[in-house]
Design an enzyme around this catalytic site. Structure first.
Site, PDB file in Angstrom:
ATOM      1  CG  HIS A  76      -4.596   1.660   3.114  1.00  6.83           C
ATOM      2  ND1 HIS A  76      -4.574   2.467   1.994  1.00  6.83           N
ATOM      3  CD2 HIS A  76      -5.227   0.522   2.743  1.00  6.83           C
ATOM      4  CE1 HIS A  76      -5.181   1.847   0.998  1.00  6.83           C
ATOM      5  NE2 HIS A  76      -5.572   0.659   1.430  1.00  6.83           N
ATOM      6  CG  LEU A  77      -8.028   1.313   8.768  1.00  9.25           C
ATOM      7  CD1 LEU A  77      -8.886   1.704   9.961  1.00  9.25           C
ATOM      8  CD2 LEU A  77      -7.031   0.225   9.137  1.00  9.25           C
ATOM      9  N   GLY A  78      -8.897  -0.803   4.394  1.00  8.07           N
ATOM     10  CA  GLY A  78      -9.832  -1.282   3.392  1.00  8.07           C
ATOM     11  C   GLY A  78     -10.069  -2.749   3.643  1.00  8.07           C
TER      12      GLY A  78
ATOM     13  N   GLY B  77      -8.082  -4.944   2.494  1.00  9.69           N
ATOM     14  CA  GLY B  77      -6.719  -5.105   2.957  1.00  9.69           C
ATOM     15  C   GLY B  77      -6.406  -3.907   3.843  1.00  9.69           C
TER      16      GLY B  77
ATOM     17  CG  ASN C 123     -16.566   5.738   3.430  1.00 13.38           C
ATOM     18  OD1 ASN C 123     -16.982   6.851   3.138  1.00 13.38           O
ATOM     19  ND2 ASN C 123     -15.804   5.027   2.600  1.00 13.38           N
TER      20      ASN C 123
ATOM     21  CD  GLU D 213      -3.913   2.603  -3.152  1.00 11.31           C
ATOM     22  OE1 GLU D 213      -2.952   1.809  -3.129  1.00 11.31           O
ATOM     23  OE2 GLU D 213      -5.087   2.267  -2.919  1.00 11.31           O
TER      24      GLU D 213
ATOM     25  CG  MET E 202     -16.750  -1.541   9.624  1.00 12.10           C
ATOM     26  SD  MET E 202     -16.413  -2.768  10.933  1.00 12.10           S
ATOM     27  CE  MET E 202     -14.687  -3.148  10.603  1.00 12.10           C
ATOM     28  NE  ARG E 203     -20.774  -0.675   3.216  1.00  6.66           N
ATOM     29  CZ  ARG E 203     -20.749  -0.623   1.888  1.00  6.66           C
ATOM     30  NH1 ARG E 203     -21.211   0.452   1.259  1.00  6.66           N
ATOM     31  NH2 ARG E 203     -20.284  -1.637   1.173  1.00  6.66           N
TER      32      ARG E 203
ATOM     33  CG  HIS F 155      -1.986  -1.013   1.245  1.00  4.15           C
ATOM     34  ND1 HIS F 155      -2.434  -1.578   2.425  1.00  4.15           N
ATOM     35  CD2 HIS F 155      -2.687  -1.615   0.265  1.00  4.15           C
ATOM     36  CE1 HIS F 155      -3.355  -2.481   2.167  1.00  4.15           C
ATOM     37  NE2 HIS F 155      -3.525  -2.519   0.846  1.00  4.15           N
TER      38      HIS F 155
ATOM     39  N   GLY G  84     -11.361   2.591   2.333  1.00  3.89           N
ATOM     40  CA  GLY G  84     -12.801   2.431   2.452  1.00  3.89           C
ATOM     41  C   GLY G  84     -13.355   2.476   3.858  1.00  3.89           C
TER      42      GLY G  84
END
Length: 413
Positions: A223-225, A227, A349, A399, A298-299, A195, A345
């Protein structure tokens, strides 16, 4: 024909960069105008090689065009990229345009040799191939994208921008694993990090948000997606990151376990009779949030928590606990922290994740303002109160723009 370094300059006046991110069965693309960093078009080709592939193309904003979708079969990356080129041409943005300066490729693993964006030559491509054993899921797809783009525009500069490059500034004591040195060197076993384009972009944008130069700012980037990775950035240089030899190490992720006792793998082989490939699939694709509660969105996890789901609540707590550990550890590594910043992401959010990750860290100077944290915005912003000793920020990553910037800087000469 491969572009040589001598021929790597963009055509005079050319200002567009096509960014390609080639995955094992997908290609993401964006065309940017580097004069104002505007996105001229973007798209995604997915399920390459399957019976039914899908291309979604977004035309230039403000041009009145609608998002277009094509269903069919793209048997390989060359067919997928040719289809993407057709969509760009339909918008008057064809790859034969003299305004196209270069094609920038995301390459996941650059090892220790590639510490900056690099014009792709035959030797560079061979070295990327030599790194396949340490990036078996990523580098082969990146190579396929490069070769296809070269076939489409053999006269155009092609540039590799490496996920690992930003992390090559880590000191040796942070990059080395404590295993036999000869064995490690023989098999290129060390911590590379990933990343990198996101961590570079976000740490720099955070300094701008604080009104300071990157060289004067120490930042923890989260960086939380699907991955996820963390980095400690001191004065614009990465000094520590959570991912290692592969993207498996570190934080709890959507489907990856993150940090785990390595003896778990031996235990599973001896006691459960699992093969190396089966353990690989378990830790990379069936662990993390999806392994803990069956969901990696996560939602959806938050919705289940609100309904009283205990497994979802435990998964969330494990995820946040790992974040806190890394924030604390990287605070110690940096000594002085000017900002903790959330991106990607989930980071951009999920206000509950940000609140929970920072909660209880007041002794480290970290506080989140509930009202600021609840704001939804696509702009970089502070979510900490004015009195906080350490800023907490949300900075959307970009990115593709980072790859385009690095590509254009290399060829615009």
């Amino acid at each position: 024909m491969t572009t040589t370094e001598e021929d790597a300059a963009a055509a005079p006046g050319a200002s567009r960069v096509l960014v390609l991110n080639s995955g094992s069965s997908s290609v993401k693309y964006q065309l940017l105008d580097m004069r104002d960093h505007s996105r001229l078009a973007s798209g995604l080709v997915e399920r390459i090689g399957e019976e039914t592939s899908r291309l979604v193309h977004t035309p230039p904003a403000g041009g009145g065009g609608q998002v277009r979708e094509r269903l069919g079969r793209f048997p390989d990356h060359e067919a997928a990229l040719r289809a993407a080129a057709e969509e760009l041409a339909a918008d008057g943005l064809g790859l034969d345009s003299p305004e196209l300066a270069a094609i920038g490729h995301r390459v996941v693993h650059g090892g220790l040799r590639f510490t900056e964006p690099t014009v792709i030559t035959d030797e560079v491509l061979k070295e990327i191939e030599r790194l396949v054993p340490v990036a078996p899921l990523h580098n082969p797809a990146n190579i396929t994208g490069i070769r296809t783009a070269q076939a489409l525009r053999p006269d155009l500069p092609q540039v590799a921008v490496f996920d690992t490059a930003f992390h090559t500034t880590m000191p040796e004591y942070a990059a080395r694993y404590a295993i036999d040195v000869e064995t490690a060197d023989a098999h290129r076993i060390r911590r590379y990090g990933f990343h990198g384009t996101s961590h570079a972009y976000v740490s720099r944008k955070t300094a701008e948000l604080l009104g300071r130069a990157p060289k004067d700012v120490n930042v923890i980037v989260l960086h939380l997606g699907n991955g996820a990775s963390a980095s400690a950035v001191a004065g614009g240089r990465c000094v520590e990151t959570s991912m290692g030899l592969t993207p498996l190490e570190g934080l709890v992720m959507g489907t990856r376990s993150g940090d785990i006792d390595p003896a778990v793998t031996f235990h599973l082989k001896r006691v459960a009779g699992m093969s190396a490939d089966e353990i690989d699939v378990l830790l990379n694709k069936k662990s993390g949030l999806v392994g803990l509660c069956g969901d990696n969105d996560m939602r959806e996890i938050r919705r289940r928590i609100d309904e009283g789901d205990a497994r979802a609540a435990l998964a969330f707590d494990i995820y946040v606990h790992r974040l806190k550990k890394y924030i604390g550890a990287y605070s110690a590594v940096l000594g002085r922290v000017d900002a903790v910043v959330f991106t990607a992401g989930v980071g951009e959010n999920s206000s509950p994740v940000r609140e929970a990750a920072i909660g209880g860290l007041e002794e480290l100077g970290l506080v989140v303002d509930a009202d600021l944290n609840a704001v939804r915005s696509g702009e970089p912003r502070l979510i900490s109160p004015d009195y906080a000793r350490v800023a907490v920020a949300v900075v959307p990553t970009d990115e593709e723009l980072e790859i385009a910037n690095q590509t254009f800087a290399l060829v615009d000469n």
